[in-house]
Design a protein around this motif. Structure first.
Motif, PDB file in Angstrom:
ATOM      1  N   THR A 167      10.622  22.969  36.896  1.00 14.58           N
ATOM      2  CA  THR A 167       9.388  23.493  37.509  1.00 14.58           C
ATOM      3  C   THR A 167       8.499  22.367  38.023  1.00 14.58           C
ATOM      4  O   THR A 167       8.015  22.410  39.159  1.00 14.58           O
ATOM      5  N   THR A 168       8.269  21.345  37.213  1.00 14.33           N
ATOM      6  CA  THR A 168       7.356  20.272  37.617  1.00 14.33           C
ATOM      7  C   THR A 168       7.880  19.503  38.827  1.00 14.33           C
ATOM      8  O   THR A 168       7.087  18.940  39.599  1.00 14.33           O
ATOM      9  N   GLN A 175       8.887  20.727  41.408  1.00 18.48           N
ATOM     10  CA  GLN A 175       8.485  21.489  42.600  1.00 18.48           C
ATOM     11  C   GLN A 175       6.965  21.496  42.804  1.00 18.48           C
ATOM     12  O   GLN A 175       6.432  22.337  43.525  1.00 18.48           O
ATOM     13  N   ARG A 176       6.273  20.563  42.176  1.00 11.64           N
ATOM     14  CA  ARG A 176       4.813  20.604  42.158  1.00 11.64           C
ATOM     15  C   ARG A 176       4.185  20.477  43.543  1.00 11.64           C
ATOM     16  O   ARG A 176       3.037  20.881  43.735  1.00 11.64           O
ATOM     17  N   VAL A 229       6.840  28.175  43.322  1.00 13.51           N
ATOM     18  CA  VAL A 229       7.905  27.667  42.463  1.00 13.51           C
ATOM     19  C   VAL A 229       9.082  28.627  42.545  1.00 13.51           C
ATOM     20  O   VAL A 229       8.911  29.849  42.424  1.00 13.51           O
ATOM     21  N   ALA A 280      12.622  30.028  40.991  1.00 17.16           N
ATOM     22  CA  ALA A 280      13.419  30.131  39.779  1.00 17.16           C
ATOM     23  C   ALA A 280      14.713  30.864  40.118  1.00 17.16           C
ATOM     24  O   ALA A 280      14.676  31.874  40.840  1.00 17.16           O
ATOM     25  N   ALA A 282       9.378  29.064  33.916  1.00 15.33           N
ATOM     26  CA  ALA A 282       8.553  28.488  34.983  1.00 15.33           C
ATOM     27  C   ALA A 282       7.093  28.878  34.806  1.00 15.33           C
ATOM     28  O   ALA A 282       6.188  28.043  34.958  1.00 15.33           O
ATOM     29  N   THR A 302       5.537  26.906  31.966  1.00 14.41           N
ATOM     30  CA  THR A 302       5.303  25.512  32.349  1.00 14.41           C
ATOM     31  C   THR A 302       4.067  25.389  33.224  1.00 14.41           C
ATOM     32  O   THR A 302       3.226  24.492  33.026  1.00 14.41           O
ATOM     33  N   LEU A 303       3.926  26.287  34.175  1.00 12.99           N
ATOM     34  CA  LEU A 303       2.748  26.266  35.050  1.00 12.99           C
ATOM     35  C   LEU A 303       1.479  26.523  34.253  1.00 12.99           C
ATOM     36  O   LEU A 303       0.458  25.843  34.430  1.00 12.99           O
ATOM     37  N   ARG A 333      -1.956  25.613  36.051  1.00 12.78           N
ATOM     38  CA  ARG A 333      -1.677  25.978  37.438  1.00 12.78           C
ATOM     39  C   ARG A 333      -1.378  27.469  37.531  1.00 12.78           C
ATOM     40  O   ARG A 333      -0.844  28.070  36.596  1.00 12.78           O
ATOM     41  N   ARG A 355       0.366  29.133  40.320  1.00  9.83           N
ATOM     42  CA  ARG A 355       1.177  29.366  41.504  1.00  9.83           C
ATOM     43  C   ARG A 355       2.175  30.494  41.268  1.00  9.83           C
ATOM     44  O   ARG A 355       2.535  30.796  40.122  1.00  9.83           O
ATOM     45  N   VAL A 361       5.718  32.400  41.153  1.00 12.19           N
ATOM     46  CA  VAL A 361       7.109  32.083  40.857  1.00 12.19           C
ATOM     47  C   VAL A 361       7.994  33.071  41.606  1.00 12.19           C
ATOM     48  O   VAL A 361       7.858  34.286  41.449  1.00 12.19           O
TER      49      VAL A 361
END
Length: 289
Positions: free
Chosen positions: A162-163, A165-166, A171, A173, A218, A221-222, A227, A229, A231
């Motif tokens: 995931t990170t 794709q920052r 993002v 998956a 994902a 993690t965000l 964050r 965003r 997925v």
């Protein structure tokens, strides 16, 4: 049936019952906690790395500079070692690297070689997994006493998916994929226990405590990074994607890891916050321009 992991003795050389444990890739994601675990238990350790030892590294371990791909420094690195834990990996030359290491271990009379592999390498036709499976078979027939440990994906790798794709607006998956991430320090403890014991062949798989979809991981993690965003689930074609959707990378019957992915993320955020705080304090009180 795989050959016995514990033949009557090495092909040549003299066993070194009191020598150090050589950890290849000793500065990597798995190698670092493994070295620390062994040292904490009083086990003599020799770290193998492509780079010289850092000046500030005062840990009570030996150091061997070695290029495993070229074999430069390998004989000296293996000499006198009683056991090896092979944590170094090369996605393109996994078999070649292990073959070099096995040959050196056999000539040096190493009594035990521990190899870390991945759950599902025999069922998922991903090129790196196929290389790991071929390396497993090479080890089984090497003549060096061996132990093999398969584990599910490390927390660090799953978070990186995931990170990495920052910089993208969203993002992605892989649709239908599930993972069972495991804490790398728990894998290190399993390997430390294995190398202190007798060669045992293939050990039971080691999996994390929970199975999550790639989408859930994902989002976790965000969220841990603050964050928000979107997925997007991306369907992937092919045999490899189908094998992942079928769960061949999972080991739910071996969910012996205890650290959840959410706990890993929380601990990582706490470390990063502490680092940021220390850097901020260091920057205070400087000279005015």
């Amino acid at each position: 049936m795989a050959p016995s992991p514990n033949p009557t003795g090495p092909a040549s050389g003299t066993p070194h019952a009191t020598g150090p444990v050589l950890v290849t890739g000793g500065t990597g994601t798995l190698g670092r906690p493994l070295v620390d675990t062994l040292l904490a238990d009083g086990t003599p350790v020799r770290v193998m790395s492509r780079r010289p030892r850092r000046a500030y590294d005062e840990r009570p371990c030996e150091w061997a500079v070695c290029d495993l791909v070229k074999g430069v420094g390998l004989a000296a690195a293996v000499s006198g070692a009683r056991a090896i834990v092979h944590c170094a990996t090369d996605p393109w030359r996994e078999v070649k690297v292990l073959s070099r290491l096995v040959e050196a271990a056999r000539e040096a009379g190493v009594r035990h070689l521990v190899y870390i592999s991945i759950v599902g390498v025999d069922r998922i036709p991903f090129p790196y997994y196929k290389a790991k499976f071929a390396a497993e078979r090479l080890l089984e027939q090497s003549g060096v006493p061996w132990t093999l440990q398969r584990a599910t994906q490390f927390h660090d790798l799953v978070a990186w998916l995931t990170t990495a794709q920052r910089r993208l607006p969203g993002v992605v998956a892989p649709a239908g994929f599930r993972f069972q991430p495991v804490e790398v320090t728990e894998v290190a403890h399993r390997l430390a226990t294995a190398v202190r014991g007798e060669p045992a062949g293939r050990l039971p798989d080691l999996g994390g405590p929970q199975v999550h979809t790639a989408h859930e991981l994902a989002e976790l993690t965000l969220r841990s990074a603050g964050r928000t965003r979107r997925v997007l689930d991306l369907p992937l074609p092919g045999r490899t994607a189908r094998a992942f959707r079928q769960g061949h990378n999972l080991a739910p019957e071996s969910a012996t890891g205890t650290v959840t992915f959410a706990e890993f993320l929380a601990a990582r955020q706490a470390r990063e916050a502490g680092r940021t705080g220390r850097e901020g304090q260091t920057g205070q009180g400087g000279e005015a321009g």
